[in-house]
Design a protein around this motif. Structure first.
Motif, PDB file in Angstrom:
ATOM      1  N   UNK A 287       0.825  -1.204   0.000  1.00 38.49           N
ATOM      2  CA  UNK A 287       0.000   0.000   0.000  1.00 38.49           C
ATOM      3  C   UNK A 287       0.862   1.258   0.000  1.00 38.49           C
ATOM      4  N   UNK A 288       1.925   1.257   0.801  1.00 40.43           N
ATOM      5  CA  UNK A 288       2.812   2.414   0.852  1.00 40.43           C
ATOM      6  C   UNK A 288       3.584   2.579  -0.448  1.00 40.43           C
ATOM      7  N   UNK A 289       3.982   1.479  -1.058  1.00 38.01           N
ATOM      8  CA  UNK A 289       4.643   1.535  -2.367  1.00 38.01           C
ATOM      9  C   UNK A 289       3.735   2.178  -3.396  1.00 38.01           C
ATOM     10  N   UNK A 290       2.475   1.779  -3.415  1.00 39.51           N
ATOM     11  CA  UNK A 290       1.553   2.343  -4.402  1.00 39.51           C
ATOM     12  C   UNK A 290       1.280   3.817  -4.144  1.00 39.51           C
ATOM     13  N   UNK A 291       1.325   4.216  -2.875  1.00 39.22           N
ATOM     14  CA  UNK A 291       1.211   5.639  -2.578  1.00 39.22           C
ATOM     15  C   UNK A 291       2.382   6.418  -3.173  1.00 39.22           C
ATOM     16  N   UNK A 292       3.587   5.913  -2.994  1.00 38.97           N
ATOM     17  CA  UNK A 292       4.765   6.614  -3.524  1.00 38.97           C
ATOM     18  C   UNK A 292       4.687   6.697  -5.048  1.00 38.97           C
ATOM     19  N   UNK A 293       4.246   5.605  -5.691  1.00 40.18           N
ATOM     20  CA  UNK A 293       4.064   5.642  -7.150  1.00 40.18           C
ATOM     21  C   UNK A 293       3.008   6.684  -7.527  1.00 40.18           C
ATOM     22  N   UNK A 294       1.878   6.660  -6.820  1.00 36.37           N
ATOM     23  CA  UNK A 294       0.791   7.588  -7.148  1.00 36.37           C
ATOM     24  C   UNK A 294       1.230   9.034  -6.961  1.00 36.37           C
ATOM     25  N   UNK A 295       2.002   9.301  -5.925  1.00 36.06           N
ATOM     26  CA  UNK A 295       2.493  10.664  -5.709  1.00 36.06           C
ATOM     27  C   UNK A 295       3.383  11.097  -6.867  1.00 36.06           C
ATOM     28  N   UNK A 296       4.215  10.170  -7.376  1.00 37.87           N
ATOM     29  CA  UNK A 296       5.053  10.480  -8.537  1.00 37.87           C
ATOM     30  C   UNK A 296       4.240  10.743  -9.779  1.00 37.87           C
ATOM     31  N   UNK A 297       3.193   9.941  -9.992  1.00 34.00           N
ATOM     32  CA  UNK A 297       2.325  10.131 -11.152  1.00 34.00           C
ATOM     33  C   UNK A 297       1.553  11.439 -11.043  1.00 34.00           C
ATOM     34  N   UNK A 298       1.110  11.768  -9.842  1.00 37.88           N
ATOM     35  CA  UNK A 298       0.404  13.021  -9.575  1.00 37.88           C
ATOM     36  C   UNK A 298       1.314  14.198  -9.920  1.00 37.88           C
ATOM     37  N   UNK A 299       2.536  14.178  -9.400  1.00 33.93           N
ATOM     38  CA  UNK A 299       3.477  15.277  -9.645  1.00 33.93           C
ATOM     39  C   UNK A 299       3.845  15.373 -11.121  1.00 33.93           C
TER      40      UNK A 299
END
Length: 301
Positions: free
Chosen positions: A180-192
């Motif tokens: 879950x935390x890994x996917x958050x970090x990915x999502x934050x990168x995609x968001x940015x």
């Protein structure tokens, strides 16, 4: 020969099972509540030999290992604990069996289920995956696995047919938390990356060149490397991972703030934004369509 049950033949589960079915020393019973999902398996060389359908969960009652690859904890819990009309795997599996939850379940639920299964004599391993459909298809997923080291070693040969990387994350529940935390970090990168690309295009900057700059510079991340040029700039938006699943994973990650006592405002922002995008976009939207959502928000402002 190992007798194994596999429950959940969705976009990820089906190709994972197809790779696993290539193993010569595993007899597999495949189950899904939608029998139509088994149709593709009928062309597999192992079909009718070491790969067979299971019409009911009860058909898995003598399996030594069962893998679940289901969309969320609610569905996984129902399969494990049972429904009013159907006993679950906790009641069906023999003592000494191992249950491997490979879905992206909520770690709090994993921690709740582990002792219940232990009382039934069943070992729980949480083993979520990363790599999307493409890596599920070619058997190169990254697999995170939580549980006792000896239990993991017993099932390592099974997991090796579906992934190229296996990381023991610690105690049961740790893998679901890290996923879950890994996917958050990915999502934050995609968001940015999406916001930066929208700003660049509003300034008439070349999108292809900007992507090259990001990937040659400190802004590089998996989203800039594998999503911008491939799916966002050409506007195909078919990266192979559903936006709804990303929103679910972000809700799971967001819940870890309370579990850990650690506030994470950026995580809250990501979870909220993906939830809004899920409501605004079609149910079939790809995770790269967060760009379309942010674009629409800009245009509506």
């Amino acid at each position: 020969m190992l007798k194994l049950g596999f429950v959940g033949l969705g976009m990820m589960g089906l190709p994972m099972l197809e790779n696993l079915a290539g193993a010569r020393d595993v007899a597999i019973l495949a189950h899904d509540r939608d029998p139509a999902r088994l149709d593709r398996l009928k062309s597999h060389p192992a079909w009718g030999v070491t790969l067979r359908p299971a019409a009911r969960l009860a058909d898995l009652a003598d399996c030594t290992v069962v893998i679940t690859m289901l969309p969320n904890s609610a569905v996984t819990n129902a399969v494990i604990e049972g429904r009013a009309d159907e006993p679950g795997l906790a009641a069906l599996l023999p003592r000494g069996a191992t249950l491997i939850d490979m879905g992206s379940s909520n770690p709090a639920e994993t921690l709740r289920l582990a002792p219940l299964l232990r009382e039934a004599g069943v070992t729980l391993i949480d083993a979520p995956v990363s790599g999307a459909v493409a890596k599920a298809a070619n058997g190169t997923l990254a697999i995170m696995a939580g549980g006792d080291a000896a239990d993991l070693e017993r099932v390592r040969p099974v997991l090796s047919h579906m992934g190229a990387t296996l990381i023991h994350t610690g105690a049961v529940g740790s893998a679901h938390a890290m996923k879950a935390l890994n996917n958050y970090v990915y999502a934050a990168g995609l968001f940015a990356a999406s916001e930066a690309m929208l700003i660049a295009q509003a300034m008439d900057l070349d999108a292809d060149i900007f992507t090259q700059v990001l990937n040659a510079s400190s802004g590089r991340n998996v989203a800039t490397e594998t999503k911008l040029a491939q799916f966002i700039v050409p506007r195909t938006f078919n990266g192979g991972f559903a936006l709804a699943l990303m929103a679910k994973d972000l809700r799971t990650a967001d819940s870890l703030q309370q579990l850990s006592g650690m506030p994470a405002p950026l995580l809250s922002l990501c979870a909220s934004t993906w939830g809004q995008a899920q409501e605004a976009l079609p149910a079939t939207a790809d995770n790269t369509e967060i760009y379309r959502y942010l674009e629409a928000q800009r245009d509506a402002a």
